[in-house]
Design a protein around this motif. Sequence first.
Motif, short mmCIF file in Angstrom:
data_model
loop_
_atom_site.label_atom_id
_atom_site.label_comp_id
_atom_site.label_asym_id
_atom_site.label_seq_id
_atom_site.Cartn_x
_atom_site.Cartn_y
_atom_site.Cartn_z
N PRO A 186 3.61 13.61 3.34
CA PRO A 186 4.07 12.77 2.23
C PRO A 186 5.30 11.93 2.55
CG PRO A 186 4.69 15.06 1.86
CD PRO A 186 3.78 15.04 3.05
N PHE A 187 5.98 12.27 3.65
CA PHE A 187 7.16 11.52 4.06
C PHE A 187 6.82 10.16 4.66
CE2 PHE A 187 5.82 14.45 7.41
CZ PHE A 187 5.58 13.58 8.46
N GLY A 206 0.81 -1.21 0.00
CA GLY A 206 0.00 0.00 0.00
C GLY A 206 0.85 1.26 0.00
N ALA A 207 1.89 1.27 0.84
CA ALA A 207 2.75 2.46 0.94
C ALA A 207 3.49 2.71 -0.37
CB ALA A 207 3.74 2.28 2.08
N ARG A 208 3.98 1.64 -0.99
CA ARG A 208 4.69 1.80 -2.27
C ARG A 208 3.75 2.32 -3.35
NH1 ARG A 208 8.05 -3.93 -2.36
NH2 ARG A 208 9.68 -3.33 -0.85
N CYS A 209 2.53 1.80 -3.35
CA CYS A 209 1.53 2.25 -4.33
C CYS A 209 1.24 3.73 -4.15
CB CYS A 209 0.27 1.42 -4.16
SG CYS A 209 -0.97 1.71 -5.42
N ARG A 210 1.10 4.17 -2.91
CA ARG A 210 0.82 5.58 -2.64
C ARG A 210 2.03 6.46 -2.97
NH1 ARG A 210 -0.98 9.78 -2.93
NH2 ARG A 210 -1.87 11.14 -1.31
N ARG A 211 3.21 6.01 -2.58
CA ARG A 211 4.42 6.82 -2.78
C ARG A 211 4.78 6.95 -4.25
NH1 ARG A 211 7.37 10.05 -3.69
NH2 ARG A 211 9.39 10.63 -2.78
N ARG A 212 4.53 5.91 -5.02
CA ARG A 212 4.92 5.88 -6.42
C ARG A 212 4.24 6.97 -7.23
NH1 ARG A 212 4.72 0.54 -6.87
NH2 ARG A 212 2.54 0.52 -7.54
N HIS A 213 3.11 7.44 -6.76
CA HIS A 213 2.34 8.43 -7.51
C HIS A 213 2.34 9.80 -6.84
CE1 HIS A 213 0.84 4.53 -8.95
NE2 HIS A 213 0.65 5.16 -10.10
N MET A 214 3.43 10.08 -6.10
CA MET A 214 3.57 11.38 -5.44
C MET A 214 4.82 12.08 -5.94
SD MET A 214 2.70 10.30 -1.50
CE MET A 214 2.73 11.98 -0.89
N ASN A 215 4.69 13.36 -6.17
CA ASN A 215 5.85 14.19 -6.54
C ASN A 215 6.37 14.83 -5.26
OD1 ASN A 215 7.77 15.73 -7.85
ND2 ASN A 215 6.31 17.30 -8.50
N TYR A 216 7.37 14.20 -4.67
CA TYR A 216 7.83 14.63 -3.35
C TYR A 216 9.31 14.33 -3.19
CZ TYR A 216 8.53 14.60 1.74
OH TYR A 216 9.01 14.83 3.00
#
Length: 547
Positions: A434-435, A256-266
């Motif tokens: 986002p971190f 879940g975390a990877r899925c969320r992080r993969r689509h963030m510009n951060y």
Amino acid sequence: MNDQSLALPLQEPLARFEAMKNQALTHIAHHDTEIAIRSCQRLNKAHPNNPESWYISSSLALKMKDPTNGIAAIKRALALAPDNGEFLLRYSHFLILSGDKKQARKVLLTNIDVLQQHAQSLQSVNGYGELALQLNAVAEYQMAAKCYQNALLFSPNNGELYFNLASVQRYLGLLSEAEANFDLAIKYNPNDAEAYLQRSSLKKQTRENNHLESLRQAIKTKSNHPIARAQLHYALAKELEDLKDYQVSFEQLKLGARCRRRHMNYRVEQDVEALNLIRTTYDKHWFEQTKANTKEQTQGASAIFILGLPRTGSTLVERIVSSHSQVTNAGELNDFAVCMMEHAQQHLRGEPSKAQMIQAASQVNANQLGKSYLKRVSHLDINTEKFVDKLPLNSLYLGLIGTALPSAKLIHVKRHPMDTCYAIYKQIFTQGYPFSYDLEELGRYYIAHHRLMEHWLDTMGSRILQVNYEQVVADLETQARRLLAHCGLAFESQCLQFNHNKSASTTASASQVRQGIYNTSVQRWRCYEVQLQPLKKQLEAAGIDCS
């Protein structure tokens, strides 16, 4: 002369009004802003005593996201038709947009009978649905729930309405009712991943009563949207943790975390640099200089700030304090940050960087900043001596808060570093933080924030009361007395029964705070000691005790 010829002169003004009205509405619908403004002006000038002409002008203001002119227009309409439910609803909507929720609540409650009659007259979901949204916005959750229930009479298979009703019931602590309505939200809208997530969060799942199979099936079939998939993985991870299947739970959490992080510009580097810059900008010299220029030492006496990283127990502390008869829970307010940025903009041009904003904020007039904040929160429905502002990341602005509001009470809630990081990592946030979706980035942010808090404690000393979550859980009464004494409040026994507090809670911990004190979250990270070992080494290398 026949009847038809007699009627013609009477019809002409109405026909002209309809033509001008339709013209204005067409331009508003087509986003022809300049022409729409002129059309509304002509309509208002030609028909100043027709309330509908002012209502149309308010529609233009709504389209332009201009609550100031919208309020002016809808007040003209209401002066001509004070019992018009549609106009009253529009007025309340503009007040909410402007931030004046206190006045919006007054308008809604004073005219609730008219508004409910209006909603009923529409004979559709729209009437009660809009009224429910506005009541929800002003924290009238019980009335909002009734409106959602009425809306469902017109649309009994509406998954969105069931979700909204369940969410309000969750705020109110009606967890069994909320679960039943989340079930219905999923039944009528099977792709609503957030409904699965919220349902899983309501209570501890058991071997006999859980949603593992439906969650696994949903992950396979329901949605390819990255946030929706992430929500489903988080929900499954939570239920697996409840069942003590820790290894598989963590695997789902990582997915879940990877899925969320993969689509963030951060980039976490930018946040770390910002936290370090705050620490060096607001140094002892800044405090001495600002204190010398701060005259109103009593400013902010009504405010209690509870802050720190998310998931550290700040909601628990807030519920203890706000159970006092002289304290109102105002929620997680962003008002101080908004005021700070507005004042800082006076020293800036264009689109400033984070570094420029931090430097500019350090130059604002502390007295004026404090007054701006108190003016903004005066719109809230606060009828007690004190109120709690519980936005966790107000910790970034602690130096400014302390100087702008020299009599405000400041409480920092702290938790074991590993429990804090794990609790943040397993939470999917609606916005912000986002971190939190990558353990290495989470570690870097935690270290920078830890150092910033040490700086505030070093420079501000006893102004800040530091409260440890573990100590609150172990000895509630001692810590409750300590909290209340810091806030200048006499001890009241109901603060120990905070779980009986019927006021709504809208935070991520809304379900947990209804359970009273429990210690099962203390040292929870040790269930994942192997998986979290790299994070532990990262924190310890920075000098943070994780024993």
